[in-house]
Design a protein around this motif. Structure first.
Motif, PDB file in Angstrom:
ATOM      1  N   PHE A 237      37.290  93.578  19.340  1.00 44.09           N
ATOM      2  CA  PHE A 237      37.713  94.403  18.203  1.00 44.09           C
ATOM      3  C   PHE A 237      36.916  94.015  16.962  1.00 44.09           C
ATOM      4  O   PHE A 237      36.613  92.834  16.742  1.00 44.09           O
ATOM      5  CB  PHE A 237      39.215  94.203  17.940  1.00 44.09           C
ATOM      6  N   PHE A 238      36.594  95.047  16.144  1.00 39.33           N
ATOM      7  CA  PHE A 238      35.798  94.830  14.934  1.00 39.33           C
ATOM      8  C   PHE A 238      36.535  95.376  13.720  1.00 39.33           C
ATOM      9  O   PHE A 238      37.505  96.124  13.841  1.00 39.33           O
ATOM     10  CB  PHE A 238      34.432  95.514  15.068  1.00 39.33           C
ATOM     11  N   ASN A 239      35.998  94.980  12.556  1.00 35.28           N
ATOM     12  CA  ASN A 239      36.532  95.462  11.276  1.00 35.28           C
ATOM     13  C   ASN A 239      38.041  95.241  11.187  1.00 35.28           C
ATOM     14  O   ASN A 239      38.794  96.144  10.818  1.00 35.28           O
ATOM     15  CB  ASN A 239      36.209  96.948  11.075  1.00 35.28           C
ATOM     16  N   CYS A 240      38.487  94.048  11.540  1.00 34.04           N
ATOM     17  CA  CYS A 240      39.913  93.706  11.474  1.00 34.04           C
ATOM     18  C   CYS A 240      40.211  93.160  10.078  1.00 34.04           C
ATOM     19  O   CYS A 240      39.832  92.024   9.751  1.00 34.04           O
ATOM     20  CB  CYS A 240      40.273  92.672  12.536  1.00 34.04           C
ATOM     21  N   SER A 241      40.863  93.956   9.273  1.00 35.66           N
ATOM     22  CA  SER A 241      41.069  93.611   7.866  1.00 35.66           C
ATOM     23  C   SER A 241      41.915  92.359   7.680  1.00 35.66           C
ATOM     24  O   SER A 241      41.675  91.575   6.761  1.00 35.66           O
ATOM     25  CB  SER A 241      41.720  94.795   7.133  1.00 35.66           C
TER      26      SER A 241
ATOM     27  N   ALA B 133      46.606  93.498  13.252  1.00 41.94           N
ATOM     28  CA  ALA B 133      45.470  92.752  12.712  1.00 41.94           C
ATOM     29  C   ALA B 133      44.576  93.646  11.861  1.00 41.94           C
ATOM     30  O   ALA B 133      43.620  93.153  11.251  1.00 41.94           O
ATOM     31  CB  ALA B 133      44.662  92.124  13.845  1.00 41.94           C
ATOM     32  N   GLY B 134      44.877  94.956  11.830  1.00 39.44           N
ATOM     33  CA  GLY B 134      44.114  95.895  11.017  1.00 39.44           C
ATOM     34  C   GLY B 134      42.759  96.247  11.598  1.00 39.44           C
ATOM     35  O   GLY B 134      41.845  96.643  10.859  1.00 39.44           O
ATOM     36  N   CYS B 135      42.589  96.117  12.915  1.00 38.76           N
ATOM     37  CA  CYS B 135      41.299  96.406  13.549  1.00 38.76           C
ATOM     38  C   CYS B 135      41.077  97.916  13.614  1.00 38.76           C
ATOM     39  O   CYS B 135      41.953  98.667  14.039  1.00 38.76           O
ATOM     40  CB  CYS B 135      41.243  95.803  14.947  1.00 38.76           C
ATOM     41  N   ARG B 136      39.871  98.344  13.238  1.00 35.62           N
ATOM     42  CA  ARG B 136      39.575  99.775  13.167  1.00 35.62           C
ATOM     43  C   ARG B 136      38.549 100.229  14.188  1.00 35.62           C
ATOM     44  O   ARG B 136      38.258 101.424  14.287  1.00 35.62           O
ATOM     45  CB  ARG B 136      39.099 100.131  11.757  1.00 35.62           C
TER      46      ARG B 136
END
Length: 710
Positions: free
Chosen positions: A517-521, A503-506
């Protein structure tokens, strides 16, 4: 038949006192004691046998309720679970001939008691892997577990700290792999179920024969009906026990439950499947205890001491003098038995009604066994229900519907005096309308879960043809993700993702089930997305799915009832189309064919077909394919219901052929039937020959394995 006043004292209550003179007081007193001992002994045996039937039905149905739990716990496909399920029939077939033949010569109650011990040992063996294979490990990103090491889901910077953490854990993983590679613990489950089948073997033939030998003839059928009725209660408690255990975490009592980051709704959840087997094993031991204290023989009732050989008696047994009747079977000549075997077999298979009905039953039982075995899995995957709720629904709704259907079939035959031709029509009509109702279930399914990269693309459009390649997209191209992981998260856009990394979470916050989770591109690039955060677990299915589940339950219950109505008429049809001296032989062939050609293969090929609908396979720690994590809902519905319906349709064609042969025989006999009639011929339409009376109706409830099959 007239019964003297003295004989009446043996049929009715001990409170009935007839005037006797003092010269006959002692003989009457001894006869009363003998009768009291006989009735008391047979009733104790009846109670013990009923409890054993309950125990074996409970453990058998509990196994059905734990199919998905075993699949996830041992990371095996559905086809292998089908082999485990069929091992019970294999164990039963290994010794059924030996037990049936030699059991009558030995102490039957103690053989049943020994069978209960073997059955309990097999049940305990099934649960044993839980105590030797270590704790259950599910796929979770380290940040969702209470850990001192905090890693970013998307390993885009590949820092030295992260690599070092991964490298340090590698030796432990390798060590675990060496241990896992040498242990296929599911084999113990298979062997345990095989032992269950061996232990269950003597219960039915020896128990029913013991009742028939020592019960008053008028009560024998009633006693057998009581045993079968109690056996129907077993599956209800079995599925309810499965529902209770599925709520409890698999390692309850061994781990801190607060550290568990999955819930019963998660596809990786495994309940305390082993706990129910321990309970079932203890019940089997308790059920076997009374048989060790029962006598080898009971006093025969006065009414049966001088009775002639029944019409059901096999011609393989040579009749001897009444004084030597207890050992007549020992004097039967082996050569004469062998000489009569092949002609009897030829006679049996030369009966077109028997052959056609046997084919119809084999195919229908393939349909029913496959459907029942994987019904819990279908409900879980199609409607997003938990294992606990699924088992509860089956145990509390479906099983009683089956029992009521069997009872209704017998009641209809008694109420309307249905003959052989009517029984064939009723059996055919039951199957036809049952499978017609099953056809409506195709319209009562839920749509596939919109899992990004599997069922929809990361932009909300239809997926690519290659699901594995679709897991990677521009939004997660900068992350070091594995396509084998299954650690689903639910984005705020309502779309699930295979893992936080994909999910691209950073970034993440919190631990365990409360991880966010945050900042999931990838969440941010979805066409309906307004946020880029996500939480642990799959998203809820659509609003229409709960409504579809209710419709499914209603139709499923009606279908179960309708199909079960034809069980008793079909069994009566089987009995009435066979010559009296071949009935026992015919029933043996029938049971053997159902077990070999339906009980063993059906769970296997149903499992293989269901495996073809898997979208996402789990991976074992040491590599290799594990259990399926996500199914294609539409494909699963068409495969599961389609295979059931196709088999059922084929069985209906054979049932139509049975009815056609009966009608043909009936028409021919109407023209040539003499005044005396031929009651032994199958299909006779004589008014005098309805083939149904109250005693036969009670006996018809003795349908082999109906309590575990439906």
């Amino acid at each position: 038949m007239e019964i003297s006043s003295k004989e009446n004292t043996h049929f009715f209550s001990n409170n009935t006192i007839l005037p006797v003179d003092r010269s006959s007081f002692k003989s009457e007193s001894s006869a009363s004691k003998e009768k009291q001992s006989c009735c008391g002994g047979i009733k104790i045996f009846l109670g013990a046998l009923s409890f054993v039937y309950f125990a074996k039905a409970l453990s058998g149905s509990y196994l059905k309720s734990t199919i998905t739990q075993i699949e996830r716990r041992f990371d095996i496909p559905s086809s292998l679970v089908g082999v485990i399920d069929g091992s019970f029939e294999i164990g039963n077939l290994l010794i059924i001939i030996l037990v049936s033949y030699f059991g009558a010569k030995l102490h039957r109650p103690r053989i049943i008691g020994a069978g209960c011990l073997i059955m309990s040992a097999g049940t305990f063996l099934i649960a044993m892997p839980q105590f030797f294979m270590g704790r259950y490990r599910y796929e979770r990103f380290p940040s969702t577990i209470n850990s001192t090491v905090s890693l970013s889901p998307c390993l885009q910077d590949k820092s030295q700290t992260q690599l070092s953490a991964l490298e340090k854990s590698q030796p432990k993983i390798n060590a675990g792999c060496e241990k896992e590679a040498g242990s296929s613990m599911w084999i113990y489950v298979l062997l345990g179920n095989l032992l269950r089948g061996i232990g269950e073997t003597p219960i039915q033939p020896l128990g029913i024969a013991y009742i028939d030998d020592y019960a008053v003839e008028e009560n024998a059928a009633l006693y057998i009906g009581c045993v079968q009725t109690v056996a129907i209660i077993g599956p209800i408690f079995g599925f309810l026990l499965g529902s209770l255990c599925a709520k409890l975490y698999v390692d309850i009592g061994f781990v801190d439950l607060d550290s568990v980051t999955i819930s019963p709704k998660d596809v990786q959840w495994v309940g305390a499947w082993w706990l129910g087997y321990l309970i079932a094993g203890v019940i089997s031991i308790l059920a076997g205890i009374p048989f060790w204290f029962l006598p080898r023989h009971l006093p025969k009732p006065e009414s049966r001491k001088d009775s002639s050989t029944s019409s059901e008696h096999s011609k393989f047994i040579i009749e001897e003098n009444k004084d030597q009747s207890t050992s007549s079977w020992q004097q039967a000549k082996l050569a004469e038995m062998a000489k009569d075997f092949l002609p009897s077999l030829k006679n049996l298979f030369g009966n077109p009604v028997y052959i056609l009905y046997l084919c119809a039953s084999i195919i229908q039982f393939n349909s029913l066994i496959g459907m029942v075995t994987y019904k819990p899995k279908y409900i879980e995957q199609q409607y997003g229900q938990t294992s606990s709720k699924t088992n509860f629904v089956i145990g509390l709704i479906n099983i009683p519907a089956v029992a009521f259907g069997i009872f209704s079939g017998g009641l209809i035959m008694k109420r309307f005096g249905v003959g052989v031709l009517g029984a064939a029509k009723l059996s055919l009509g039951s199957s036809f309308f049952g499978y017609l109702l099953l056809l409506s279930l195709f319209a009562m399914g839920c749509e596939n879960s919109e899992v990004a990269g599997l069922t929809v693309s990361y932009h909300g459009t239809k997926p690519m043809s290659d699901h594995e390649q679709a897991l990677f997209s521009e939004c997660n191209s900068g992350c070091s993700c594995s396509r084998n992981d299954w650690d689903p998260i639910c984005g705020e856009n309502g779309v699930p993702y295979v893992s936080a990394c994909l999910a691209g979470c950073r970034a993440s916050n919190g631990t365990g089930k409360n991880t966010v989770f945050f900042n999931c591109s990838c969440v941010g690039t979805f066409e309906t997305s307004q946020s880029s955060s996500a939480v642990v677990g799959l998203c809820q299915k659509g609003n229409e799915c709960p409504k579809m589940f209710l419709y499914f339950l209603v139709i499923s219950v009606i279908t179960s009832y309708t199909l079960s109505v034809g069980g008793t008429p079909g069994y009566i049809l089987l009995l009435r189309c066979i010559k009296p001296h071949l009935k026992s032989f015919a029933l043996g062939i029938y049971t053997l064919a159902i077990r070999v050609l339906a009980g063993i293969p059906a769970p296997v090929y149903f499992g293989v077909a269901i495996d073809t609908t898997c979208l996402k396979w789990g991976s074992k720690r040491c590599g290799g394919r594990g259990a399926c994590r996500l199914y294609d809902s539409s494909a699963l519905r068409y495969v599961y219901l389609g295979l059931t319906l196709v088999l059922g349709t084929v069985s209906i064609f054979f049932s139509v052929a049975v009815l056609w042969v009966l009608r043909k025989r009936s028409s021919a006999q109407d023209e040539t039937l003499s005044a005396s009639g031929e009651r032994g011929a199958c299909g006779t339409k004589s008014r005098k020959d309805n083939f149904v009376n109250s005693d036969q109706l009670i006996q018809s409830t003795y349908w082999p394995e109906k309590e575990t099959r439906l």
